[in-house]
Design an enzyme around this catalytic site. Structure first.
Site, PDB file in Angstrom:
ATOM      1  N   ASP A   5       0.838  -1.211   0.000  1.00 10.35           N
ATOM      2  CA  ASP A   5       0.000   0.000   0.000  1.00 10.35           C
ATOM      3  C   ASP A   5       0.871   1.260   0.000  1.00 10.35           C
ATOM      4  O   ASP A   5       1.981   1.247   0.522  1.00 10.35           O
ATOM      5  CB  ASP A   5      -0.931  -0.022   1.216  1.00 10.35           C
ATOM      6  CG  ASP A   5      -2.095   0.950   1.061  1.00 10.35           C
ATOM      7  OD1 ASP A   5      -2.383   1.367  -0.085  1.00 10.35           O
ATOM      8  OD2 ASP A   5      -2.709   1.299   2.086  1.00 10.35           O
ATOM      9  N   GLU A  55     -12.379  -4.662  -4.018  1.00 13.66           N
ATOM     10  CA  GLU A  55     -12.951  -3.325  -3.776  1.00 13.66           C
ATOM     11  C   GLU A  55     -12.264  -2.240  -4.616  1.00 13.66           C
ATOM     12  O   GLU A  55     -12.768  -1.121  -4.726  1.00 13.66           O
ATOM     13  CB  GLU A  55     -12.836  -2.965  -2.289  1.00 13.66           C
ATOM     14  CG  GLU A  55     -13.767  -3.773  -1.380  1.00 13.66           C
ATOM     15  CD  GLU A  55     -13.325  -5.225  -1.178  1.00 13.66           C
ATOM     16  OE1 GLU A  55     -12.098  -5.482  -1.153  1.00 13.66           O
ATOM     17  OE2 GLU A  55     -14.202  -6.107  -1.076  1.00 13.66           O
ATOM     18  N   TRP A  59     -12.079  -1.895  -7.699  1.00 17.66           N
ATOM     19  CA  TRP A  59     -12.853  -1.483  -8.877  1.00 17.66           C
ATOM     20  C   TRP A  59     -13.559  -0.157  -8.619  1.00 17.66           C
ATOM     21  O   TRP A  59     -13.981   0.517  -9.550  1.00 17.66           O
ATOM     22  CB  TRP A  59     -13.906  -2.528  -9.243  1.00 17.66           C
ATOM     23  CG  TRP A  59     -13.350  -3.859  -9.653  1.00 17.66           C
ATOM     24  CD1 TRP A  59     -13.338  -4.999  -8.886  1.00 17.66           C
ATOM     25  CD2 TRP A  59     -12.726  -4.212 -10.891  1.00 17.66           C
ATOM     26  NE1 TRP A  59     -12.744  -6.026  -9.578  1.00 17.66           N
ATOM     27  CE2 TRP A  59     -12.368  -5.581 -10.810  1.00 17.66           C
ATOM     28  CE3 TRP A  59     -12.435  -3.509 -12.072  1.00 17.66           C
ATOM     29  CZ2 TRP A  59     -11.727  -6.251 -11.848  1.00 17.66           C
ATOM     30  CZ3 TRP A  59     -11.808  -4.188 -13.110  1.00 17.66           C
ATOM     31  CH2 TRP A  59     -11.467  -5.530 -12.989  1.00 17.66           C
ATOM     32  N   ARG A  97      -0.883   9.532  -9.633  1.00 15.21           N
ATOM     33  CA  ARG A  97      -0.917   8.331  -8.791  1.00 15.21           C
ATOM     34  C   ARG A  97      -0.327   7.111  -9.496  1.00 15.21           C
ATOM     35  O   ARG A  97       0.366   6.297  -8.888  1.00 15.21           O
ATOM     36  CB  ARG A  97      -2.364   8.003  -8.397  1.00 15.21           C
ATOM     37  CG  ARG A  97      -3.004   8.935  -7.390  1.00 15.21           C
ATOM     38  CD  ARG A  97      -4.451   8.499  -7.122  1.00 15.21           C
ATOM     39  NE  ARG A  97      -4.518   7.090  -6.764  1.00 15.21           N
ATOM     40  CZ  ARG A  97      -4.294   6.622  -5.526  1.00 15.21           C
ATOM     41  NH1 ARG A  97      -4.032   7.450  -4.548  1.00 15.21           N
ATOM     42  NH2 ARG A  97      -4.363   5.334  -5.289  1.00 15.21           N
ATOM     43  N   GLY A 153       0.011   5.487  -4.403  1.00 16.28           N
ATOM     44  CA  GLY A 153      -0.581   6.767  -4.780  1.00 16.28           C
ATOM     45  C   GLY A 153       0.028   7.913  -3.990  1.00 16.28           C
ATOM     46  O   GLY A 153       0.390   8.960  -4.539  1.00 16.28           O
ATOM     47  N   ARG A 154       0.187   7.700  -2.674  1.00 15.06           N
ATOM     48  CA  ARG A 154       0.767   8.757  -1.823  1.00 15.06           C
ATOM     49  C   ARG A 154       2.228   8.987  -2.156  1.00 15.06           C
ATOM     50  O   ARG A 154       2.712  10.120  -2.113  1.00 15.06           O
ATOM     51  CB  ARG A 154       0.586   8.392  -0.342  1.00 15.06           C
ATOM     52  CG  ARG A 154      -0.814   8.697   0.163  1.00 15.06           C
ATOM     53  CD  ARG A 154      -1.104   8.029   1.462  1.00 15.06           C
ATOM     54  NE  ARG A 154      -1.346   6.604   1.272  1.00 15.06           N
ATOM     55  CZ  ARG A 154      -1.339   5.706   2.242  1.00 15.06           C
ATOM     56  NH1 ARG A 154      -1.051   6.083   3.483  1.00 15.06           N
ATOM     57  NH2 ARG A 154      -1.601   4.449   1.988  1.00 15.06           N
ATOM     58  N   LEU A 210      10.701 -20.433  -5.320  1.00 17.31           N
ATOM     59  CA  LEU A 210       9.784 -19.519  -4.634  1.00 17.31           C
ATOM     60  C   LEU A 210       8.421 -19.620  -5.297  1.00 17.31           C
ATOM     61  O   LEU A 210       8.320 -19.558  -6.523  1.00 17.31           O
ATOM     62  CB  LEU A 210      10.290 -18.068  -4.755  1.00 17.31           C
ATOM     63  CG  LEU A 210       9.315 -16.979  -4.274  1.00 17.31           C
ATOM     64  CD1 LEU A 210       9.204 -16.968  -2.753  1.00 17.31           C
ATOM     65  CD2 LEU A 210       9.734 -15.593  -4.763  1.00 17.31           C
ATOM     66  N   HIS A 227       2.310   3.387  -9.051  1.00 16.42           N
ATOM     67  CA  HIS A 227       2.107   1.962  -9.362  1.00 16.42           C
ATOM     68  C   HIS A 227       3.279   1.428 -10.194  1.00 16.42           C
ATOM     69  O   HIS A 227       3.710   0.295 -10.003  1.00 16.42           O
ATOM     70  CB  HIS A 227       0.787   1.754 -10.111  1.00 16.42           C
ATOM     71  CG  HIS A 227      -0.427   2.161  -9.318  1.00 16.42           C
ATOM     72  ND1 HIS A 227      -0.564   1.862  -7.985  1.00 16.42           N
ATOM     73  CD2 HIS A 227      -1.556   2.847  -9.667  1.00 16.42           C
ATOM     74  CE1 HIS A 227      -1.726   2.346  -7.541  1.00 16.42           C
ATOM     75  NE2 HIS A 227      -2.334   2.947  -8.539  1.00 16.42           N
ATOM     76  N   ARG A 230       2.196  -4.862   6.097  1.00 14.81           N
ATOM     77  CA  ARG A 230       1.452  -3.858   5.340  1.00 14.81           C
ATOM     78  C   ARG A 230       2.257  -2.565   5.345  1.00 14.81           C
ATOM     79  O   ARG A 230       2.578  -2.043   6.412  1.00 14.81           O
ATOM     80  CB  ARG A 230       0.068  -3.588   5.928  1.00 14.81           C
ATOM     81  CG  ARG A 230      -0.704  -2.564   5.060  1.00 14.81           C
ATOM     82  CD  ARG A 230      -2.133  -2.309   5.493  1.00 14.81           C
ATOM     83  NE  ARG A 230      -2.778  -1.423   4.527  1.00 14.81           N
ATOM     84  CZ  ARG A 230      -4.045  -1.511   4.117  1.00 14.81           C
ATOM     85  NH1 ARG A 230      -4.811  -2.460   4.600  1.00 14.81           N
ATOM     86  NH2 ARG A 230      -4.526  -0.659   3.226  1.00 14.81           N
ATOM     87  N   ILE A 250      -6.619  -4.914   7.564  1.00 17.03           N
ATOM     88  CA  ILE A 250      -6.419  -6.097   6.714  1.00 17.03           C
ATOM     89  C   ILE A 250      -7.021  -5.885   5.324  1.00 17.03           C
ATOM     90  O   ILE A 250      -6.625  -6.549   4.368  1.00 17.03           O
ATOM     91  CB  ILE A 250      -7.052  -7.347   7.395  1.00 17.03           C
ATOM     92  CG1 ILE A 250      -6.452  -7.580   8.801  1.00 17.03           C
ATOM     93  CG2 ILE A 250      -6.885  -8.598   6.558  1.00 17.03           C
ATOM     94  CD1 ILE A 250      -4.987  -7.908   8.849  1.00 17.03           C
TER      95      ILE A 250
HETATM   96  C1  IPE Z   1      -5.333  -2.744  -0.127  1.00 19.48           C
HETATM   97  O1  IPE Z   1      -5.028  -1.398  -0.331  1.00 19.48           O
HETATM   98  C2  IPE Z   1      -5.336  -3.476  -1.431  1.00 19.48           C
HETATM   99  C3  IPE Z   1      -4.062  -3.557  -2.134  1.00 19.48           C
HETATM  100  C4  IPE Z   1      -2.903  -3.137  -1.714  1.00 19.48           C
HETATM  101  C5  IPE Z   1      -4.130  -4.201  -3.398  1.00 19.48           C
HETATM  102  P1  IPE Z   1      -6.168  -0.284  -0.420  1.00 19.48           P
HETATM  103  O2  IPE Z   1      -5.455   1.021  -0.591  1.00 19.48           O
HETATM  104  O3  IPE Z   1      -7.157  -0.636  -1.463  1.00 19.48           O
HETATM  105  O4  IPE Z   1      -6.848  -0.393   1.018  1.00 19.48           O
HETATM  106  P2  IPE Z   1      -7.804   0.614   1.806  1.00 19.48           P
HETATM  107  O5  IPE Z   1      -8.871   1.049   0.847  1.00 19.48           O
HETATM  108  O6  IPE Z   1      -6.957   1.769   2.236  1.00 19.48           O
HETATM  109  O7  IPE Z   1      -8.304  -0.180   2.973  1.00 19.48           O
HETATM  110  C1  IPE Z   2      -1.611   0.229  -3.370  1.00 17.42           C
HETATM  111  O1  IPE Z   2      -1.344   1.586  -3.389  1.00 17.42           O
HETATM  112  C2  IPE Z   2      -1.817  -0.333  -4.757  1.00 17.42           C
HETATM  113  C3  IPE Z   2      -3.197  -0.729  -5.074  1.00 17.42           C
HETATM  114  C4  IPE Z   2      -4.185  -0.761  -4.236  1.00 17.42           C
HETATM  115  C5  IPE Z   2      -3.456  -1.136  -6.435  1.00 17.42           C
HETATM  116  P1  IPE Z   2      -2.528   2.649  -3.380  1.00 17.42           P
HETATM  117  O2  IPE Z   2      -2.877   2.962  -4.790  1.00 17.42           O
HETATM  118  O3  IPE Z   2      -3.626   2.203  -2.518  1.00 17.42           O
HETATM  119  O4  IPE Z   2      -1.798   3.907  -2.733  1.00 17.42           O
HETATM  120  P2  IPE Z   2      -2.402   4.919  -1.667  1.00 17.42           P
HETATM  121  O5  IPE Z   2      -2.853   4.097  -0.499  1.00 17.42           O
HETATM  122  O6  IPE Z   2      -3.529   5.630  -2.340  1.00 17.42           O
HETATM  123  O7  IPE Z   2      -1.257   5.816  -1.342  1.00 17.42           O
HETATM  124 MG    MG Z   3      -4.078   2.418  -0.528  1.00 18.23          MG
END
Ligand code: IPE
Ligand code: IPE
Ligand code: MG
Length: 261
Positions: A26, A73, A75, A39, A29-30, A137, A43, A191, A198
């Site tokens: 996670d 979620e 999507w 964002r 984007g930030r 692996l 990725h 995480r 989770i």
């Molecule tokens: C969890 O991250 C899913 C993935 C890393 C693929 P999210 O960014 O979607 O989670 P929430 O929305 O902050 O809980």
């Molecule tokens: C996790 O990074 C990647 C995916 C969920 C695909 P995020 O895209 O959720 O990044 P933040 O949490 O917005 O920074």
């Molecule tokens: Mg995120």
């Protein structure tokens, strides 16, 4: 940096390594936003962090790595971000399959794959087939995955295939139908990105997993960060419901019975 080079000199001993590491990647984007980038640039950098983490797991002798790439979620995100992620996923599979295969990686993609376009499904099938017989692996990528989805699909398949046993299904029966049935339960969960939740990841399998949360954003995560998480894991006492005293008794018994173990 090559696939197998590491930024850390000390590789911890294999005996105390987690055998299955599960990561919610996670903060992409930030990471990008902090740099005034779109964002999706986060990725792209996230794929590099995946490459480094795969190499670090191989170096440390960790046999199972499971990565949450896209949740059921996700999507809900803006359509252009979702479509960028899908294209990035296809590209990463095509670019990395050969390299993963040469490194002895067996690739598994788990999740509700029916929702994906045919080009993505083809890339998944090709990469899985190419790497199917590898054993260094097992890299499982959870895509359009949700922990509740997995439990539900497992329940439905079990009920269809063993209707006579209804009312008497066991935990072991259900676990066989999970899309994670090819792997042991994770020892260590990481995480990145600072959130302590989770997010519908491996709900069933995380029952006794050690949890590690870091504020590092996923593109910043490297071999040294992995070693920090492993070091934390190695200080934990995994009791699985027992008392601390029972555990020390069991380990001294073991030493008496097996002096070389
Ligand atoms: C969890 O991250 C899913 C993935 C890393 C693929 P999210 O960014 O979607 O989670 P929430 O929305 O902050 O809980
Ligand atoms: C996790 O990074 C990647 C995916 C969920 C695909 P995020 O895209 O959720 O990044 P933040 O949490 O917005 O920074
Ligand atoms: Mg995120």
């Amino acid at each position: 940096m090559g696939l197998f080079s590491s930024s850390t000199k000390e590789v911890p001993v294999a005996a105390s390594m987690p055998q299955h590491l599960a990561i919610i990647m996670d903060g992409n984007g930030r990471w990008a936003k902090k740099r005034f980038m779109p964002r999706v640039a986060g990725h792209v950098r996230g794929v590099e962090a995946v490459r480094g983490t795969v190499a670090a797991c191989i170096e440390r002798g960790i046999p199972y790595l499971t990565l949450f790439a896209f949740s059921s979620e996700n999507w809900r995100r803006p359509a252009d971000e979702v479509s960028f992620l899908m294209k990035l996923f296809v590209k990463a599979l095509q670019d990395e399959a050969e390299r993963l295969n040469n490194a002895g990686v067996r690739l598994r993609i788990v999740g509700d794959l029916e929702r994906f376009d045919s080009d993505l499904r083809q890339a998944i099938a090709a990469a899985e087939a190419l790497t199917a017989s590898n054993s260094t692996l097992t890299l499982t990528v959870a895509a359009n995955y949700g922990g509740r989805w997995d439990i539900t699909q497992a329940m439905n398949r079990l009920a269809l295939e063993s209707p006579a046993k209804a009312g008497h299904y066991t935990e072991a029966d259900l676990a066989t139908y999970s899309v994670m049935a090819h792997a042991p339960e994770p020892d260590l969960f990481i995480r990145t990105g600072g959130e302590q939740r989770i997010s519908n990841f491996l709900l069933w399998q995380l029952a006794y997993t050690e949890l590690f949360f870091t504020d590092l954003l996923w593109p910043e995560f490297d071999a040294a960060s992995l070693d920090n998480a492993i070091a934390s894991f190695q200080t934990r006492e995994r009791r699985f419901g027992r008392t601390s005293e029972q555990l020390s008794l069991a380990s001294s018994d073991k030493q008496v019975q097996q002096p070389d173990a």
